[in-house]
Scaffold this active site. Structure first.
Site, short mmCIF file in Angstrom:
data_model
loop_
_atom_site.label_atom_id
_atom_site.label_comp_id
_atom_site.label_asym_id
_atom_site.label_seq_id
_atom_site.Cartn_x
_atom_site.Cartn_y
_atom_site.Cartn_z
N GLU A 69 9.00 -12.94 -24.42
CA GLU A 69 8.74 -11.55 -24.09
C GLU A 69 7.74 -11.45 -22.95
OE1 GLU A 69 8.57 -8.29 -27.02
OE2 GLU A 69 6.47 -8.09 -26.43
N ARG A 106 2.52 4.14 9.66
CA ARG A 106 1.68 5.32 9.55
C ARG A 106 0.49 5.23 10.52
NH1 ARG A 106 1.01 10.66 8.56
NH2 ARG A 106 -0.83 11.13 7.30
N GLN A 142 -9.67 -2.21 9.08
CA GLN A 142 -10.04 -3.27 8.15
C GLN A 142 -10.05 -2.78 6.70
OE1 GLN A 142 -14.17 -5.14 7.79
NE2 GLN A 142 -13.10 -6.66 9.03
#
Length: 377
Positions: free
Chosen positions: A240, A266, A277
């Site tokens: 799982e 963008r 940065q």
């Protein structure tokens, strides 16, 4: 580094199904509806067949192969709830039935589990128990050739739509050696599945409750021996963690790619935001977390596949990947700015979907406690 390289054929298994998997995401997330049309795409893709024997319609691939296929599912599918239900389908009943079931049960159920025609769930968690799975209170008392089950379960993935359940019930003293696993079909008298519970994320993966009142289950429906439930649970939980968080890794990889692309395109103040940065370092941290998650999953998967002791590795892997996913999802929202909080772009959905990963399959706190215990603390 692992000696088990990522399998590109398995990683690309889901690519032809991208359009079907990603249809109507906003509407389905809003209504929290199980996507039956998309479930048929999962079935048609064959991914549910990956780890199962060809004798029952499976593809006979290894544990690490299955991890690779599920990573590919996470990378292609933006519907994290559907992906989580698919992982649950593989591990909840099919995996333990193949390993511990007798031939009659396998022949009766496995072909339809492997195909996805029978949707499955395992009933472990209880409202009072949470991560304390070895001390469940639902009881099963032997009565001739039947068990009589009384109690209830909570937070059961796939329960509202499941056809078949594997119940973890107490048949002995408290502790790990008093558990037994029983296979029960939906609609059996004495078994009641509650409606889907509303939740913050993974909304297309229905989760619900189960109640048992004088539920009679034939002894022939037992998976594994009487009192062997913990052995079944241990086998299942390893897979799982590895399977569901391989999906998470695929989602993290896709999110990183999308965020890098957005930061290049963008612009603010005349420059792409990735040139600043503050943004580039945040993306660099996303990359580090993603690759750290990848290394933990692959190395731990290789150890489990080789039957090596991986108790610490599994706890660490689950913690590292789930927490890295939340942080990367939060960073993606912040980098996308206003778009990050609008539901129409899906970035905030990734954050909502990520949160449950720190809780299911044992909370981060339980994982850290387990690691400390294994270190002798």
């Amino acid at each position: 580094m692992s000696d088990h390289p990522f399998q590109p054929d398995l990683a690309e298994l889901m690519l032809p199904w991208s359009d079907r998997l990603n249809a109507d995401l906003d509407e389905l997330d809003h209504t929290a509806a199980f996507p039956w049309d998309k479930w048929s795409a999962v079935q048609d893709s064959g991914i549910l067949r990956t780890p199962f024997s060809p004798a029952y319609g499976g593809h006979g691939r290894s544990l690490t192969d299955t991890m690779a296929a599920l990573e590919g599912l996470g990378r292609v599918s933006h519907d994290s709830g559907l992906s989580f239900s698919a992982s649950t389908q593989i591990v909840s009943v099919g995996v333990p039935l193949q390993r511990f079931g007798d031939d009659e049960l396998k022949e009766r159920y496995l072909p339809k589990i492997v195909s996805g025609d029978l949707i499955t769930a395992h009933a472990i968690t209880e409202e009072s128990g949470g991560s304390d799975a070895t001390n469940i209170s639902t009881t099963a008392v032997r009565d001739g050739d039947h068990y009589v089950v009384d109690g209830g379960k909570m937070f059961i993935t796939n329960a509202p739509v499941a056809d078949l359940f594997l119940l973890y019930v107490r048949t002995g003293a408290p502790g790990p050696f008093g558990l037994t696993c029983l296979l029960v079909e939906a609609g059996t008298p004495g078994l009641l599945a509650g409606p889907a519970l509303d939740k913050i994320g993974l909304r297309t993966s229905p989760v619900g409750t189960l109640a048992f009142e004088n539920l009679r289950v034939p002894v022939t429906q037992r998976v594994g021996g009487h009192g062997a439930g913990f052995l079944v649970l241990d086998h299942v939980m390893k897979r799982e963690v590895l399977f569901s968080f391989s999906i998470t890794l695929g989602e993290m990889t896709r999110r990183l790619e999308e965020t890098v692309r957005f930061a290049r395109e963008r612009t603010q103040f005349g420059r792409p935001i990735g040139k600043y940065q503050a943004i580039s370092h945040r993306i660099a941290d996303m990359k580090i977390r993603t690759e750290t998650a990848r290394k933990w999953l692959r190395d731990t998967g290789a150890k489990v596949e080789a039957s090596q002791d991986a108790a610490v590795d599994l706890a660490a892997t689950k913690t590292v990947v789930s927490e890295a996913n939340v942080q990367n999802a939060l960073d993606a929202v912040r980098i996308h700015g206003g778009r990050g909080v609008l539901t129409t772009h899906g970035v905030e959905r990734g954050l909502r979907d990520s949160i449950a990963g720190t809780i299911y399959s044992g909370t981060s706190e339980i994982q850290r406690t387990r690691i400390a215990s294994l270190l002798g603390l």
